[in-house]
Design an enzyme around this catalytic site. Sequence first.
Site, PDB file in Angstrom:
ATOM      1  N   GLU A 293       0.884  -1.172   0.000  1.00  0.00           N
ATOM      2  CA  GLU A 293       0.000   0.000   0.000  1.00  0.00           C
ATOM      3  C   GLU A 293       0.914   1.212   0.000  1.00  0.00           C
ATOM      4  O   GLU A 293       1.779   1.336   0.870  1.00  0.00           O
ATOM      5  CB  GLU A 293      -0.915  -0.014   1.227  1.00  0.00           C
ATOM      6  CG  GLU A 293      -1.871  -1.207   1.261  1.00  0.00           C
ATOM      7  CD  GLU A 293      -2.728  -1.369   0.021  1.00  0.00           C
ATOM      8  OE1 GLU A 293      -3.041  -0.365  -0.647  1.00  0.00           O
ATOM      9  OE2 GLU A 293      -3.061  -2.520  -0.325  1.00  0.00           O
ATOM     10  N   CYS A 327      -1.685   8.831   4.198  1.00  0.00           N
ATOM     11  CA  CYS A 327      -1.704   8.505   2.773  1.00  0.00           C
ATOM     12  C   CYS A 327      -3.029   8.931   2.151  1.00  0.00           C
ATOM     13  O   CYS A 327      -3.130   9.187   0.962  1.00  0.00           O
ATOM     14  CB  CYS A 327      -1.485   7.014   2.585  1.00  0.00           C
ATOM     15  SG  CYS A 327      -2.582   6.056   3.612  1.00  0.00           S
TER      16      CYS A 327
HETATM   17  P1  NAD Z   1       9.075   5.613   3.155  1.00  0.00           P
HETATM   18  O1  NAD Z   1       8.876   5.094   1.799  1.00  0.00           O
HETATM   19  O2  NAD Z   1      10.131   6.623   3.387  1.00  0.00           O
HETATM   20  O3  NAD Z   1       9.420   4.405   4.148  1.00  0.00           O
HETATM   21  C1  NAD Z   1       8.590   3.270   4.243  1.00  0.00           C
HETATM   22  C2  NAD Z   1       9.426   2.102   4.720  1.00  0.00           C
HETATM   23  O4  NAD Z   1      10.342   1.752   3.678  1.00  0.00           O
HETATM   24  C3  NAD Z   1      10.282   2.416   5.941  1.00  0.00           C
HETATM   25  O5  NAD Z   1      10.361   1.289   6.772  1.00  0.00           O
HETATM   26  C4  NAD Z   1      11.616   2.732   5.339  1.00  0.00           C
HETATM   27  O6  NAD Z   1      12.705   2.544   6.224  1.00  0.00           O
HETATM   28  C5  NAD Z   1      11.668   1.753   4.190  1.00  0.00           C
HETATM   29  N1  NAD Z   1      12.582   2.141   3.122  1.00  0.00           N
HETATM   30  C6  NAD Z   1      13.012   3.375   2.787  1.00  0.00           C
HETATM   31  N2  NAD Z   1      13.868   3.318   1.754  1.00  0.00           N
HETATM   32  C7  NAD Z   1      13.975   2.010   1.415  1.00  0.00           C
HETATM   33  C8  NAD Z   1      14.704   1.308   0.423  1.00  0.00           C
HETATM   34  N3  NAD Z   1      15.479   1.944  -0.445  1.00  0.00           N
HETATM   35  N4  NAD Z   1      14.556  -0.031   0.360  1.00  0.00           N
HETATM   36  C9  NAD Z   1      13.735  -0.673   1.215  1.00  0.00           C
HETATM   37  N5  NAD Z   1      13.037  -0.068   2.195  1.00  0.00           N
HETATM   38  C10 NAD Z   1      13.152   1.257   2.281  1.00  0.00           C
HETATM   39  O7  NAD Z   1       7.657   6.134   3.676  1.00  0.00           O
HETATM   40  P2  NAD Z   1       7.294   6.885   5.023  1.00  0.00           P
HETATM   41  O8  NAD Z   1       7.788   8.291   4.941  1.00  0.00           O
HETATM   42  O9  NAD Z   1       7.660   6.082   6.216  1.00  0.00           O
HETATM   43  O10 NAD Z   1       5.695   6.878   4.929  1.00  0.00           O
HETATM   44  C11 NAD Z   1       5.002   7.745   4.092  1.00  0.00           C
HETATM   45  C12 NAD Z   1       4.595   7.093   2.795  1.00  0.00           C
HETATM   46  O11 NAD Z   1       3.842   5.931   3.050  1.00  0.00           O
HETATM   47  C13 NAD Z   1       3.698   7.991   1.949  1.00  0.00           C
HETATM   48  O12 NAD Z   1       4.045   7.868   0.600  1.00  0.00           O
HETATM   49  C14 NAD Z   1       2.308   7.428   2.215  1.00  0.00           C
HETATM   50  O13 NAD Z   1       1.377   7.712   1.203  1.00  0.00           O
HETATM   51  C15 NAD Z   1       2.598   5.973   2.349  1.00  0.00           C
HETATM   52  N6  NAD Z   1       1.566   5.286   3.122  1.00  0.00           N
HETATM   53  C16 NAD Z   1       0.611   4.582   2.425  1.00  0.00           C
HETATM   54  C17 NAD Z   1      -0.420   3.952   3.118  1.00  0.00           C
HETATM   55  C18 NAD Z   1      -1.491   3.180   2.373  1.00  0.00           C
HETATM   56  O14 NAD Z   1      -2.230   2.450   3.009  1.00  0.00           O
HETATM   57  N7  NAD Z   1      -1.591   3.330   1.070  1.00  0.00           N
HETATM   58  C19 NAD Z   1      -0.479   4.039   4.510  1.00  0.00           C
HETATM   59  C20 NAD Z   1       0.512   4.756   5.176  1.00  0.00           C
HETATM   60  C21 NAD Z   1       1.528   5.375   4.464  1.00  0.00           C
END
Ligand code: NAD
Length: 541
Positions: A293, A327
């Site tokens: 998601e 999100c």
């Molecule tokens: P993010 O993408 O920065 O991080 C998400 C996760 O991915 C974290 O655990 C992070 O450490 C990890 N990550 C970061 N870089 C990575 C890489 N290169 N390889 C593997 N893992 C990596 O997101 P965030 O700032 O924590 O959260 C916000 C984002 O999440 C927004 O885009 C939001 O829309 C989305 N979100 C979506 C939903 C949904 O249900 N659609 C719900 C909550 C948040």
Amino acid sequence: MSNSIYKVPLPKNEKVLSYKNGSNEKKLVLFEYKKMLNEKVEIPIFIGKNKIFTGNTEKMSPPHDHNHTLGVYHKCNSSHVKDAINSCLKAKKKWSKMPWYSRASIFLKAAELIAGPYRAKINASTMLAQSKTAHQAEIDSACELIDFLRFNVYYMQQIYSNQPESSSGVWNKLEYRPLEGFVYAITPFNFTAIAGNLPSCVAMMGNVVIWKPSDYQVFSAKIIIDVFKEAGLPNGVINVIFGDPEMITNSIIKSKDLSGIHYTGSTEVFKSIWRKIGQNIDIYKSYPRIVGETGGKDFIIAHQSANKEALVSGIIRGAFEFQGQKCSAASRIYIPKSISKTVLNLLKKEIKTLKMGSPESFNNFITSVIHKKAFERIKKTIEKIKKDKDAEIIIGGNCNSSKGYFIEPTIVLTTNPKYFTMEKELFGPLATVYIFDDKDWDSTLKLVDDTSIYALTGAIYSQNRYILEKSMSKLKNCAGNFYINDKPTGAVVGQQPFGGARASGTNDKAGSSYNLIRWTSPRLIKETFVPEENYRYPFLE
Ligand code: NAD
């Protein structure tokens, strides 16, 4: 193992507590908040029965007071990742044979622990780690996580009860096996409930998990770990590691035993993970299930028949609660010319009443954004808007990071429906308004549909049923969660299963059986009681 066919308790949504002045919950959460603020915790990684203090640490601070230290967490290296995989595979031998009702008991107990003795702790830790107000923490880390746990147990039983038909002399059975190997759960900073749900719903279905929380949520993730331990989750079923996300992910993705990814976070990271899995596809024993998601560019479109007060309230709550870091947050808003003046004036008047500051003070509606990077990103966006000709800031726009990462709730007005703030996920307290001519309703619906790559949430405000009916059909594919006369945020488990399509994810609907079904690999067993002894069909004779 018992022979009984048990029924799990019928789940009910956890009641949201008010935190009003003088309430017991307010006293308890502030007590925990102050206690945690003045302690210094040290959080190890958790592999099997071991708590490992690696010595490679990172500081944790409240985003609204970034010079304050809450403690440190320990980061893993690639050999810890290998240990975590081995720990999963070892735990799997016993866990995958644990009867489903015993797995259910563990997670139902976890729900009760959060509803009771851990409620103030998990909410206070979320207020500190993610800078949520008490109300936002309550609806996330307490209520939503409790609901995830209770409802998922119920859905698990529903899935297991789902059995095929049998013809005469035959008994067909579906056995719901856990996936072979282990699942990797990667969680975002913005919801403590998502952090708890992603690894737990997978483990509930008999799988073993490596969970990597966001660097900015480790402080509240620790309370989830404590709850699962106290609820009796055996060691090694969920292994929790922190550290460089890319290194951890690259190490995990090379394992032949990877059987699934349960991800929530930004779209770009998800695409990079999918790409890497594709590149490694020949090494896996099974095709890894990929559930993600991701981002959103969520809309509100108002018709001239909209209730203007409800629309303004929907915009304020939908765009600015938790500083727009949901999100599902409304970030592009389409208003017809005929009502725009009244709506914008009302919006200005109401936004002026929003107070901003620490979540410790309960009259604040707005607190700080999550970290320096987010603050800089939004500040830069605001500076660009101030210079651009096709947009202007009509409300807010001031930022201050001297103590915490504070950004005023900001409304941008654009004359360009494809302006970058209408298309790009910005993840902060900034929403863009586009005013359209009332007669252009149909072409504006088309704009809503094709302006962004995302399709997560969206809302329509209108009192006209013909308009609603027609528009719902035109907007069919631009939101996985669609709201009529309501804000596009605040989905409740068991009531509004959540998820979007297009670039917003695989739409496997967290908090529903659609999601749980991804974590099982059914085996069909056909038993014939009196098998045919002659191969010749009658038509051959
Ligand atoms: P993010 O993408 O920065 O991080 C998400 C996760 O991915 C974290 O655990 C992070 O450490 C990890 N990550 C970061 N870089 C990575 C890489 N290169 N390889 C593997 N893992 C990596 O997101 P965030 O700032 O924590 O959260 C916000 C984002 O999440 C927004 O885009 C939001 O829309 C989305 N979100 C979506 C939903 C949904 O249900 N659609 C719900 C909550 C948040």
